[in-house]
Design a protein around this motif. Structure first.
Motif, PDB file in Angstrom:
ATOM      1  N   ARG A 226       0.740  -0.985   0.547  1.00  0.00           N
ATOM      2  CA  ARG A 226       0.189   0.215  -0.011  1.00  0.00           C
ATOM      3  C   ARG A 226       0.760   1.308   0.419  1.00  0.00           C
ATOM      4  NH1 ARG A 226      -4.350  -0.823   4.993  1.00  0.00           N
ATOM      5  NH2 ARG A 226      -4.511   1.771   4.263  1.00  0.00           N
ATOM      6  N   MET A 227       1.519   1.076   0.939  1.00  0.00           N
ATOM      7  CA  MET A 227       2.650   2.408   0.712  1.00  0.00           C
ATOM      8  C   MET A 227       3.454   2.307  -0.280  1.00  0.00           C
ATOM      9  SD  MET A 227       6.084   2.798   3.463  1.00  0.00           S
ATOM     10  CE  MET A 227       7.164   3.882   4.559  1.00  0.00           C
ATOM     11  N   TRP A 228       4.203   1.210  -0.835  1.00  0.00           N
ATOM     12  CA  TRP A 228       4.328   2.149  -2.350  1.00  0.00           C
ATOM     13  C   TRP A 228       3.235   2.303  -3.658  1.00  0.00           C
ATOM     14  CZ3 TRP A 228       3.558  -1.621  -6.847  1.00  0.00           C
ATOM     15  CH2 TRP A 228       5.002  -1.651  -7.792  1.00  0.00           C
ATOM     16  N   LEU A 253       6.350 -12.405  -3.356  1.00  0.00           N
ATOM     17  CA  LEU A 253       5.465 -11.667  -4.300  1.00  0.00           C
ATOM     18  C   LEU A 253       5.564 -10.482  -5.216  1.00  0.00           C
ATOM     19  CD1 LEU A 253       1.740 -12.196  -1.700  1.00  0.00           C
ATOM     20  CD2 LEU A 253       3.222 -13.693  -3.777  1.00  0.00           C
ATOM     21  N   ALA A 254       6.882 -10.433  -5.021  1.00  0.00           N
ATOM     22  CA  ALA A 254       6.942  -9.052  -5.869  1.00  0.00           C
ATOM     23  C   ALA A 254       6.730  -8.920  -7.230  1.00  0.00           C
ATOM     24  CB  ALA A 254       9.087  -9.056  -5.804  1.00  0.00           C
ATOM     25  N   GLY A 255       7.456 -10.209  -8.316  1.00  0.00           N
ATOM     26  CA  GLY A 255       6.534 -10.438  -9.033  1.00  0.00           C
ATOM     27  C   GLY A 255       5.509 -10.309  -9.669  1.00  0.00           C
ATOM     28  N   ARG A 256       4.689 -10.632  -8.349  1.00  0.00           N
ATOM     29  CA  ARG A 256       3.303 -11.702  -9.059  1.00  0.00           C
ATOM     30  C   ARG A 256       2.534  -9.561  -9.028  1.00  0.00           C
ATOM     31  NH1 ARG A 256      -1.354 -14.508  -9.391  1.00  0.00           N
ATOM     32  NH2 ARG A 256      -3.216 -13.851  -8.008  1.00  0.00           N
ATOM     33  N   ILE A 257       3.079  -8.918  -6.983  1.00  0.00           N
ATOM     34  CA  ILE A 257       2.759  -7.720  -7.338  1.00  0.00           C
ATOM     35  C   ILE A 257       2.483  -6.803  -8.789  1.00  0.00           C
ATOM     36  CG2 ILE A 257       2.724  -5.752  -6.196  1.00  0.00           C
ATOM     37  CD1 ILE A 257       4.131  -7.917  -3.814  1.00  0.00           C
ATOM     38  N   ASP A 258       4.280  -7.369  -9.568  1.00  0.00           N
ATOM     39  CA  ASP A 258       4.600  -6.290 -10.501  1.00  0.00           C
ATOM     40  C   ASP A 258       3.279  -6.304 -12.266  1.00  0.00           C
ATOM     41  OD1 ASP A 258       5.651  -3.948 -11.295  1.00  0.00           O
ATOM     42  OD2 ASP A 258       6.948  -5.794 -12.728  1.00  0.00           O
ATOM     43  N   SER A 259       3.024  -7.728 -12.090  1.00  0.00           N
ATOM     44  CA  SER A 259       2.928  -7.942 -12.834  1.00  0.00           C
ATOM     45  C   SER A 259       1.146  -7.891 -12.683  1.00  0.00           C
ATOM     46  CB  SER A 259       2.595 -10.234 -13.214  1.00  0.00           C
ATOM     47  OG  SER A 259       1.324  -9.930 -14.539  1.00  0.00           O
ATOM     48  N   CYS A 260       0.281  -8.024 -12.262  1.00  0.00           N
ATOM     49  CA  CYS A 260      -1.029  -7.472 -11.400  1.00  0.00           C
ATOM     50  C   CYS A 260      -0.895  -5.680 -11.749  1.00  0.00           C
ATOM     51  CB  CYS A 260      -1.297  -7.501 -10.382  1.00  0.00           C
ATOM     52  SG  CYS A 260      -1.691  -9.181  -9.963  1.00  0.00           S
ATOM     53  N   VAL A 261       0.062  -4.893 -10.997  1.00  0.00           N
ATOM     54  CA  VAL A 261       0.281  -3.925 -11.604  1.00  0.00           C
ATOM     55  C   VAL A 261       0.400  -2.990 -13.165  1.00  0.00           C
ATOM     56  CG1 VAL A 261       1.311  -1.232 -11.159  1.00  0.00           C
ATOM     57  CG2 VAL A 261       1.030  -3.033  -9.157  1.00  0.00           C
ATOM     58  N   GLN A 262       1.203  -3.884 -13.563  1.00  0.00           N
ATOM     59  CA  GLN A 262       1.133  -3.819 -15.007  1.00  0.00           C
ATOM     60  C   GLN A 262       0.179  -4.161 -16.028  1.00  0.00           C
ATOM     61  OE1 GLN A 262       3.971  -2.074 -15.732  1.00  0.00           O
ATOM     62  NE2 GLN A 262       4.054  -2.082 -13.642  1.00  0.00           N
ATOM     63  N   HIS A 263      -0.597  -5.227 -15.550  1.00  0.00           N
ATOM     64  CA  HIS A 263      -2.124  -5.687 -16.576  1.00  0.00           C
ATOM     65  C   HIS A 263      -3.468  -4.583 -15.637  1.00  0.00           C
ATOM     66  CE1 HIS A 263       0.762  -8.721 -17.563  1.00  0.00           C
ATOM     67  NE2 HIS A 263      -0.073  -8.672 -18.186  1.00  0.00           N
ATOM     68  N   LEU A 285       8.706  -0.985  -8.292  1.00  0.00           N
ATOM     69  CA  LEU A 285       9.004  -1.639  -7.706  1.00  0.00           C
ATOM     70  C   LEU A 285       9.817  -2.018  -6.906  1.00  0.00           C
ATOM     71  CD1 LEU A 285       7.600  -3.223  -5.314  1.00  0.00           C
ATOM     72  CD2 LEU A 285       7.278  -5.555  -6.322  1.00  0.00           C
ATOM     73  N   ASP A 286      11.102  -2.607  -8.512  1.00  0.00           N
ATOM     74  CA  ASP A 286      12.265  -3.571  -8.383  1.00  0.00           C
ATOM     75  C   ASP A 286      12.971  -2.016  -7.598  1.00  0.00           C
ATOM     76  OD1 ASP A 286      12.463  -5.660  -9.476  1.00  0.00           O
ATOM     77  OD2 ASP A 286      12.523  -5.641 -11.054  1.00  0.00           O
ATOM     78  N   GLN A 287      12.972  -0.785  -9.092  1.00  0.00           N
ATOM     79  CA  GLN A 287      13.903  -0.088  -8.058  1.00  0.00           C
ATOM     80  C   GLN A 287      13.544   0.576  -6.471  1.00  0.00           C
ATOM     81  OE1 GLN A 287      12.064   3.069 -11.103  1.00  0.00           O
ATOM     82  NE2 GLN A 287      14.330   3.522 -11.701  1.00  0.00           N
ATOM     83  N   ILE A 293      15.041  -0.980   0.165  1.00  0.00           N
ATOM     84  CA  ILE A 293      14.631  -1.272   1.333  1.00  0.00           C
ATOM     85  C   ILE A 293      15.805  -2.550   2.257  1.00  0.00           C
ATOM     86  CG2 ILE A 293      13.312  -3.164   1.022  1.00  0.00           C
ATOM     87  CD1 ILE A 293      11.747  -0.716   1.241  1.00  0.00           C
ATOM     88  N   TRP A 294      15.669  -2.445   2.753  1.00  0.00           N
ATOM     89  CA  TRP A 294      17.192  -3.309   3.927  1.00  0.00           C
ATOM     90  C   TRP A 294      15.329  -4.912   3.836  1.00  0.00           C
ATOM     91  CZ3 TRP A 294      17.822   1.259   2.642  1.00  0.00           C
ATOM     92  CH2 TRP A 294      19.486   2.069   2.003  1.00  0.00           C
ATOM     93  N   LEU A 295      15.969  -5.469   3.991  1.00  0.00           N
ATOM     94  CA  LEU A 295      15.001  -7.021   4.814  1.00  0.00           C
ATOM     95  C   LEU A 295      15.673  -7.235   5.484  1.00  0.00           C
ATOM     96  CD1 LEU A 295      14.110  -8.334   1.391  1.00  0.00           C
ATOM     97  CD2 LEU A 295      12.733  -6.829   2.550  1.00  0.00           C
ATOM     98  N   ASP A 296      15.636  -8.044   6.951  1.00  0.00           N
ATOM     99  CA  ASP A 296      16.184  -8.978   8.019  1.00  0.00           C
ATOM    100  C   ASP A 296      16.272 -10.202   7.518  1.00  0.00           C
ATOM    101  OD1 ASP A 296      13.861  -9.750   8.627  1.00  0.00           O
ATOM    102  OD2 ASP A 296      13.800  -8.865  10.056  1.00  0.00           O
ATOM    103  N   ALA A 297      17.000 -11.021   8.409  1.00  0.00           N
ATOM    104  CA  ALA A 297      17.251 -12.438   7.851  1.00  0.00           C
ATOM    105  C   ALA A 297      16.447 -13.384   8.171  1.00  0.00           C
ATOM    106  CB  ALA A 297      19.081 -12.600   7.324  1.00  0.00           C
ATOM    107  N   VAL A 298      16.022 -12.922   9.213  1.00  0.00           N
ATOM    108  CA  VAL A 298      14.487 -13.363   9.678  1.00  0.00           C
ATOM    109  C   VAL A 298      13.709 -14.105   9.592  1.00  0.00           C
ATOM    110  CG1 VAL A 298      12.994 -13.391  12.586  1.00  0.00           C
ATOM    111  CG2 VAL A 298      15.184 -12.218  12.035  1.00  0.00           C
ATOM    112  N   VAL A 299      13.361 -15.533   8.537  1.00  0.00           N
ATOM    113  CA  VAL A 299      12.653 -16.270   7.429  1.00  0.00           C
ATOM    114  C   VAL A 299      13.034 -17.232   8.181  1.00  0.00           C
ATOM    115  CG1 VAL A 299      14.627 -16.088   5.886  1.00  0.00           C
ATOM    116  CG2 VAL A 299      12.021 -16.033   5.241  1.00  0.00           C
ATOM    117  N   TYR A 300      14.073 -18.091   8.530  1.00  0.00           N
ATOM    118  CA  TYR A 300      14.021 -19.981   9.206  1.00  0.00           C
ATOM    119  C   TYR A 300      14.060 -20.477   7.810  1.00  0.00           C
ATOM    120  CZ  TYR A 300      12.133 -16.997  12.808  1.00  0.00           C
ATOM    121  OH  TYR A 300      11.598 -16.126  14.210  1.00  0.00           O
ATOM    122  N   SER A 301      14.621 -20.057   6.574  1.00  0.00           N
ATOM    123  CA  SER A 301      15.267 -21.076   6.381  1.00  0.00           C
ATOM    124  C   SER A 301      16.379 -20.276   4.471  1.00  0.00           C
ATOM    125  CB  SER A 301      13.515 -21.533   4.836  1.00  0.00           C
ATOM    126  OG  SER A 301      12.967 -19.703   3.894  1.00  0.00           O
TER     127      SER A 301
END
Lengths: 378, 378
Positions: A226-228, A253-263, A285-287, A293-301
């Protein structure tokens, strides 16, 4: 051991004594409940679902033990896990719930207490401060400005509700502007999850699993998207956002989000300086992912770390533990499985240089941490 | 061109004429709306949010054009994109909304129509059938049993609501048993998304982006996780599930889900045959992902394909297009950007053998498709 690279924990929470006293003074969520059983720990009731009157007081919410409040326990945890330095932040729900006139006072008190804690452990502790988000935008900006006087403050932590209408609320603009100008990192963290009916009639059988494992990352993903979409990064191109739990689900989901926006015909097409046509926010979104954006690595995989690194770059992923949450259930455990899982995920997903960057070097550089070199190896 | 490997599309929807007549007969969601403007396409109103009375009839929902209903249009699309064969499925919301006594009749009619369509295009079309999920479990099992007599039926497509209480409902057991026994693949697909308030007061500015890009995959993830937590795969260890949109967000969140389960004291600890202790369902999430789950490759990114492959294995990811959804907005486009994005994601994420597997060989093997060898290259 002196050659062991530093490990910096940028996702680690505290409940300073001022905040505990605030929770203790309350009788509605969030609050601290004292069970009548002798010797039982006070219970932390932070979500409406924790406040379940069908449960005995001693079973509601979660027990709050010294790991939440005693910085000595955190320092011991850091040493046990060879963590060189930590950037501590108030745990959710921060000050979201306060009456508007009370926010500034409490933010001031809590941020000062965090600063004082950090200053007693030079080279080991820094802080992400807390904003009085229920207060007026001008009060919030006042506190952002004041944070510059706190030498250990390196950013602010915030939830997803903003001023109560989410992070796409145009009324946040003066706050984004102040944060951009102050160069403080915004640590975006979930608290509210998703509405309980989504978890179905058997939800209580799964205890906290669905809200924590799915509700939290989904809340985060929706808030950022929403922010983006609302153009925050078009208006504040230097805003820096660290997103909890490796971005919730954003890398996947970035690819899907961007595809939905472009469509989406509803969005007008625009052309950038290179003649490339696209829809949606000017800053793609890629830019945004590779600049803001920074991401933490708290993703357990390993899979999660790889996806995070692919989407934002190796230099923008930062180790964290989520301490004091997810302690070992096995009382005798010396190291925490939750921490080891995240550590191993980084070292399996990345080569030596990549691991070094994610485990510590990225945070040191991004936040300008002057760690004690003798403690480089913990 | 004869040496080009086959491409199989396992995620491609149709609205057979029987279903269109059903929608045409209705005046509440889902239904087909005829705008009063001359020459305007009928509008498909499938979500409550599509039925917005503040919009002119010609702007509600989405236009339904021949790509939804005319199999000739799909065959042309397949040829344009070098797709050798397709496994067609009814689009959402399937038959979820029917009165209980009507379900079986319509499922029968629609599944027969799909079968007849496939039989007219031998070696090119197969089908995932539809279940009358609003009917009684015994009616549903009757239809599952009948599907064995339909030679082109290779599985069933279903949403996330089950009999109305979700996929962790124990009343589904006779249905899981029949599906396991029939060896039909269950194609799990979203429809309901998340409650609109999550998208905030500005949601309408983002049109369909949030429900489609976030609501759909999150709905799917929640549905599967509830199914796993309730022990469905412990009771039906041979059940085969193909999850839409690369599993929603499952590949990215699997580590977090498992960590939350292993840190949930509420779940009793159990020991497997190798002496390994764990909590949660007997069949671990990893075991389920690598034994019971297949994912489509409809994720619009290399990162997504890689994560899917890492979590379920290269032999369990299957190409799909989501046709007729996400058509190009540019009228003159010969190839669909949505399809090209997914194709490129597979070929960038995988080597030649991996791409060949995901683009076609996996589906051929899993579903036992006897494609026309002359059409191998399209």
């Amino acid at each position: 051991m002196a050659s062991e690279p530093p490990i910096i924990d940028i996702h680690t929470h505290v409940y300073p004594s001022s905040y505990i006293s605030l929770l203790r003074s309350r009788v509605t969520v969030p609050y601290l409940l004292n069970p009548s059983e002798k010797g039982a720990s006070p219970r932390l009731i932070i979500l409406p679902s924790d406040d379940d009157p069908s449960l005995l007081p001693g079973s509601r919410g979660r027990p709050i033990d010294p790991s939440y409040t005693d910085i000595g326990v955190k320092l011991k945890f850091m040493s046990d896990h060879r963590i060189t330095a930590s950037v501590i932040s108030l745990a959710n729900p921060w000050l979201d719930f306060l009456p508007p006139t009370e926010g500034l006072k409490w933010a001031h008190m809590i941020n000062d207490e965090l600063e004082s804690t950090c200053s007693r452990h030079q080279g080991k502790l820094w802080a992400f401060a807390t904003l009085p988000l229920s207060a007026s935008p001008s009060d919030i900006v006042t506190e952002i400005d004041r944070l510059r006087s706190l030498p250990h403050s390196r950013g602010i932590i915030m939830g997803t509700t903003g001023l109560s209408n989410g992070l796409d609320d145009p009324n946040l603009d003066s706050i984004w502007a102040a944060l951009e100008e102050s160069k403080l990192l915004v640590f975006l963290h979930p608290h509210y999850g998703l509405p309980a009916p989504l978890y179905g009639p058997r939800a209580s059988e799964y205890s906290h699993v669905l809200p924590l494992s799915l509700g939290f990352p989904m809340e985060t993903t929706i808030a950022f998207t929403r922010m983006w979409l609302s153009g925050v990064f078009d208006r504040y191109p230097e805003l820096k956002l660290l997103i909890a739990h490796s971005g919730g689900t954003i890398p996947f989901l970035a690819g899907r989000i961007d595809s939905c926006v472009q469509h989406e015909r509803h969005f007008p097409e625009h052309t950038d300086e290179n003649g490339i046509k696209s829809r949606g926010p000017k800053r793609s979104l890629d830019q945004v992912l590779s600049n803001n954006i920074w991401l933490d690595a708290v993703v357990y995989s390993e899979t999660g770390v790889k996806a995070a690194v692919e989407k934002v770059g190796q230099e923008r992923v930062l180790f964290g533990t989520d301490h004091p949450f997810f302690p070992p259930l096995d009382e005798g455990a010396e190291k925490w499985a939750s921490v080891e899982t995240n550590l191993n995920a980084v070292t399996s997903a990345q080569d030596k240089a990549g691991s070094r960057a994610i485990l510590g070097a990225n945070a040191i550089e991004l936040l300008g941490l002057e760690i004690n070199p003798r403690e480089g190896g913990g």
